[in-house]
Design an enzyme around this catalytic site. Structure first.
Site, PDB file in Angstrom:
ATOM      1  N   HIS A   1      20.413 -65.811  33.597  1.00 31.93           N
ATOM      2  CA  HIS A   1      19.998 -66.916  32.734  1.00 31.93           C
ATOM      3  C   HIS A   1      19.303 -66.344  31.511  1.00 31.93           C
ATOM      4  O   HIS A   1      18.583 -65.352  31.622  1.00 31.93           O
ATOM      5  CB  HIS A   1      19.050 -67.863  33.484  1.00 31.93           C
ATOM      6  CG  HIS A   1      18.913 -69.179  32.822  1.00 31.93           C
ATOM      7  ND1 HIS A   1      18.026 -69.400  31.789  1.00 31.93           N
ATOM      8  CD2 HIS A   1      19.582 -70.349  33.001  1.00 31.93           C
ATOM      9  CE1 HIS A   1      18.152 -70.643  31.384  1.00 31.93           C
ATOM     10  NE2 HIS A   1      19.094 -71.241  32.088  1.00 31.93           N
TER      11      HIS A   1
ATOM     12  N   ASP B   1      23.448 -73.320  39.009  1.00 28.64           N
ATOM     13  CA  ASP B   1      24.827 -73.639  39.368  1.00 28.64           C
ATOM     14  C   ASP B   1      25.388 -72.805  40.512  1.00 28.64           C
ATOM     15  O   ASP B   1      26.522 -73.000  40.922  1.00 28.64           O
ATOM     16  CB  ASP B   1      25.729 -73.498  38.132  1.00 28.64           C
ATOM     17  CG  ASP B   1      25.506 -74.674  37.205  1.00 28.64           C
ATOM     18  OD1 ASP B   1      25.230 -75.766  37.720  1.00 28.64           O
ATOM     19  OD2 ASP B   1      25.588 -74.494  35.981  1.00 28.64           O
TER      20      ASP B   1
HETATM   21  N1  ACO Z   1      27.198 -60.995  36.165  1.00 24.37           N
HETATM   22  C1  ACO Z   1      27.179 -59.698  35.822  1.00 24.37           C
HETATM   23  N2  ACO Z   1      26.480 -59.195  34.783  1.00 24.37           N
HETATM   24  C2  ACO Z   1      25.756 -60.056  34.067  1.00 24.37           C
HETATM   25  C3  ACO Z   1      25.721 -61.439  34.363  1.00 24.37           C
HETATM   26  C4  ACO Z   1      26.465 -61.899  35.472  1.00 24.37           C
HETATM   27  N3  ACO Z   1      26.474 -63.193  35.811  1.00 24.37           N
HETATM   28  N4  ACO Z   1      24.919 -62.066  33.480  1.00 24.37           N
HETATM   29  C5  ACO Z   1      24.469 -61.122  32.648  1.00 24.37           C
HETATM   30  N5  ACO Z   1      24.965 -59.905  33.016  1.00 24.37           N
HETATM   31  C6  ACO Z   1      24.656 -58.600  32.377  1.00 24.37           C
HETATM   32  C7  ACO Z   1      25.338 -58.441  31.035  1.00 24.37           C
HETATM   33  O1  ACO Z   1      26.578 -57.806  31.182  1.00 24.37           O
HETATM   34  C8  ACO Z   1      24.330 -57.609  30.283  1.00 24.37           C
HETATM   35  O2  ACO Z   1      24.448 -56.266  30.752  1.00 24.37           O
HETATM   36  P1  ACO Z   1      24.096 -55.023  29.752  1.00 24.37           P
HETATM   37  O3  ACO Z   1      22.654 -55.134  29.459  1.00 24.37           O
HETATM   38  O4  ACO Z   1      24.485 -53.816  30.532  1.00 24.37           O
HETATM   39  O5  ACO Z   1      24.952 -55.230  28.528  1.00 24.37           O
HETATM   40  C9  ACO Z   1      22.981 -58.126  30.777  1.00 24.37           C
HETATM   41  O6  ACO Z   1      23.239 -58.630  32.101  1.00 24.37           O
HETATM   42  C10 ACO Z   1      22.400 -59.236  29.909  1.00 24.37           C
HETATM   43  O7  ACO Z   1      23.371 -60.289  29.801  1.00 24.37           O
HETATM   44  P2  ACO Z   1      23.620 -61.163  28.523  1.00 24.37           P
HETATM   45  O8  ACO Z   1      25.019 -61.675  28.551  1.00 24.37           O
HETATM   46  O9  ACO Z   1      23.193 -60.412  27.295  1.00 24.37           O
HETATM   47  O10 ACO Z   1      22.567 -62.325  28.778  1.00 24.37           O
HETATM   48  P3  ACO Z   1      22.539 -63.734  28.045  1.00 24.37           P
HETATM   49  O11 ACO Z   1      21.141 -64.180  28.125  1.00 24.37           O
HETATM   50  O12 ACO Z   1      23.180 -63.652  26.696  1.00 24.37           O
HETATM   51  O13 ACO Z   1      23.493 -64.643  28.957  1.00 24.37           O
HETATM   52  C11 ACO Z   1      24.227 -66.043  30.722  1.00 24.37           C
HETATM   53  C12 ACO Z   1      23.016 -65.523  29.913  1.00 24.37           C
HETATM   54  C13 ACO Z   1      25.293 -66.599  29.750  1.00 24.37           C
HETATM   55  C14 ACO Z   1      23.784 -67.198  31.607  1.00 24.37           C
HETATM   56  C15 ACO Z   1      24.819 -64.892  31.554  1.00 24.37           C
HETATM   57  O14 ACO Z   1      23.855 -64.438  32.485  1.00 24.37           O
HETATM   58  C16 ACO Z   1      26.099 -65.290  32.276  1.00 24.37           C
HETATM   59  O15 ACO Z   1      27.191 -65.209  31.693  1.00 24.37           O
HETATM   60  N6  ACO Z   1      26.009 -65.747  33.580  1.00 24.37           N
HETATM   61  C17 ACO Z   1      27.161 -66.210  34.305  1.00 24.37           C
HETATM   62  C18 ACO Z   1      27.528 -67.620  33.858  1.00 24.37           C
HETATM   63  C19 ACO Z   1      26.551 -68.656  34.385  1.00 24.37           C
HETATM   64  O16 ACO Z   1      26.206 -68.701  35.557  1.00 24.37           O
HETATM   65  N7  ACO Z   1      26.124 -69.549  33.467  1.00 24.37           N
HETATM   66  C20 ACO Z   1      25.235 -70.672  33.813  1.00 24.37           C
HETATM   67  C21 ACO Z   1      23.884 -70.507  33.192  1.00 24.37           C
HETATM   68  S1  ACO Z   1      22.832 -71.815  33.703  1.00 24.37           S
HETATM   69  C22 ACO Z   1      23.335 -73.096  32.767  1.00 24.37           C
HETATM   70  O17 ACO Z   1      23.750 -72.995  31.649  1.00 24.37           O
HETATM   71  C23 ACO Z   1      23.277 -74.374  33.358  1.00 24.37           C
END
Ligand code: ACO
Length: 429
Positions: free
Chosen positions: A306, A364
């Protein structure tokens, strides 16, 4: 209070940055004058450090795993309140007394029907259109129906809009569901509470009586409370940005629904169930996790991570508990997808990849398992989220519209295209 100033070393220009303080949480540096005084922009793609507005609705402390609506922790509301009471709180700022609650509840119940000609819009969609596509289109179409209440500056107009939007979105979502199955639309029954009415509109058929299961209705109500608002998330920011132009409020909400659909946001609940289906059995968890961690395939552990929560998402903790209760009620204690989800969570919480990046289950990760136990198909998960979040969207639109200092939202950019050049005739290219 610390003072902040920005010094341009080339010109020696100094800009004092006023500090904006909220009730709790980090202060914000007001950079609004930086461009006018120094000719430079601030740069923050993804808005990780940027506040776009003042808001008195919702507060999140991502490190402490705290979510509050109007100051009330969400776990207390989920435990003691109803979705309609929480909707009143989010919209009006205070918990209602008995008479205020009764009057608000009655108003929502009385606005549940949709215009008959709006119903015919559904016939224009292909039979297998995604319900989110129908929801976006039909909610946007409400803007063509209610010309009597579109003065954004009139509090009475805003109130009627709020009640109509919150009351009608379940009816529209249920109609999208019925369209998908080719069943006749079921009218709302206003003697039923909000969540029971939705279940009735989705699952009743004209050929036989339908009794709402109170455990199912309660579970849905709790999920709706947990999803009702989440400050300046992508869909709410979209509603505010669209609304800042003064556009029709239903059109602004439709833009929020479109933003919610994406798998990085509200579409994650659907993506989690599809991911669990794909993994299949507990034996496949380890290879799946390796795929996530090597990043090559672009596969993410959906329902994890998140932007704000870096410890745990309090909503996920409450939902996981409810998941067990609901599965037990429906005799699905040994649901293989629940077992799979628990195993994924267990492995992820012990794994350095997830720990170092502070990735925890979000709202979720478990919600889809509850929806599935209630008989709601996977493509209806995100519409369920939209129904609940409509309350937050409306409250934010209302807060923004009633603020005299609101200006059109208009970010700037760092231009990376070609510098100025002269047009060349076609035979010279
Ligand atoms: N699985 C694996 N790796 C992940 C995940 C994940 N679910 N989420 C983040 N990471 C990793 C990224 O690859 C990144 O790695 P790095 O530092 O080596 O490059 C690091 O964690 C940071 O991730 P970002 O994408 O920069 O984080 P951001 O804050 O931009 O994204 C998000 C947040 C979109 C929720 C992300 O965690 C994600 O895509 N999660 C899966 C989708 C999801 O469950 N979304 C629902 C969110 S809750 C809602 O909106 C109701």
């Amino acid at each position: 209070m610390a003072q902040y100033s920005l010094l341009n070393e080339e010109t020696g220009d100094k800009t004092e940055l006023p500090v904006k303080e909220g009730t709790v949480g980090p202060v914000g540096l007001d950079v609004g004058k930086v461009y006018a005084q120094q000719g430079v922009f601030t740069y923050d793609p993804g808005f990780t450090s940027t506040c776009s507005c003042d808001s008195a609705i919702t507060y999140i402390d991502g490190d402490a795993g705290l979510l509050m609506y109007r100051g009330y922790p969400v776990d207390q509301l989920a435990q003691n309140s109803s979705f309609i009471e929480v909707a009143y709180l989010i919209l009006n700022g205070e918990l209602p007394n008995a008479q205020q609650l009764e009057s608000f509840d009655q108003s929502i119940r009385r606005h549940t029907m949709i215009n008959e000609s709006l119903k015919r819009f559904f016939e224009g969609f292909h039979y297998d259109a995604h319900p989110m596509a129908m929801l976006t289109g039909v909610v946007g179409s409400l803007s063509a129906f209610y010309h009597d209440t579109t003065n954004n500056k009139d509090p009475h107009h805003r109130e009627i809009f709020a009640h109509r939007m919150i009351a009608k979105i379940p009816t529209i979502a249920a109609a999208a569901y019925k369209r998908y199955f080719g069943q006749p639309f079921i009218y709302p029954q206003n003697h039923l509470d909000y969540s029971s009415n939705l279940l009735q509109m989705m699952f009743a058929v004209p050929a036989e009586p339908y009794h709402v299961d109170p455990v199912a209705a309660k579970a849905l109500d709790v999920l709706f409370i947990l999803h009702a608002d989440h400050e300046q998330n992508a869909s709410t920011s979209t509603v505010r940005l669209a609304g800042s132009t003064g556009c029709n409020p239903y059109a602004a909400i439709a833009s929020g629904i479109a933003a919610l659909w994406g798998p990085a946001h509200g579409g994650a609940n659907e993506a989690v169930l599809r991911m669990l289906d794909e993994i299949g059995t507990v034996d496949n968890v380890k290879p799946f996790m390796e795929k996530v961690k090597n990043k090559e395939s672009g596969v993410r552990l959906m329902g994890f991570g998140h932007r704000v929560y870096k410890n745990f998402d309090p909503r996920a903790t409450i939902i996981r508990e409810h998941c067990h209760k609901v599965l037990k009620h429906f005799g699905q204690e040994n649901d293989p997808q629940m077992e799979l989800a628990l195993e994924l969570e267990r492995i992820a919480l012990e794994d350095d990849y997830f720990r170092e990046r502070k990735l925890y289950p979000n709202v979720d990760f478990y919600s889809g398992i509850i929806y599935k136990a209630l008989g709601i198909p996977v493509n209806m998960f995100t519409p369920m989220f939209a129904i609940a979040r409509a309350v937050g969207w409306v409250a934010h639109w209302n807060e923004m519209s009633s603020d005299a200092s609101t200006r059109i939202g208009r970010p700037r950019q760092i231009y990376t295209g070609p510098a100025q050049r002269d047009y060349a005739a076609i035979d010279k290219r």
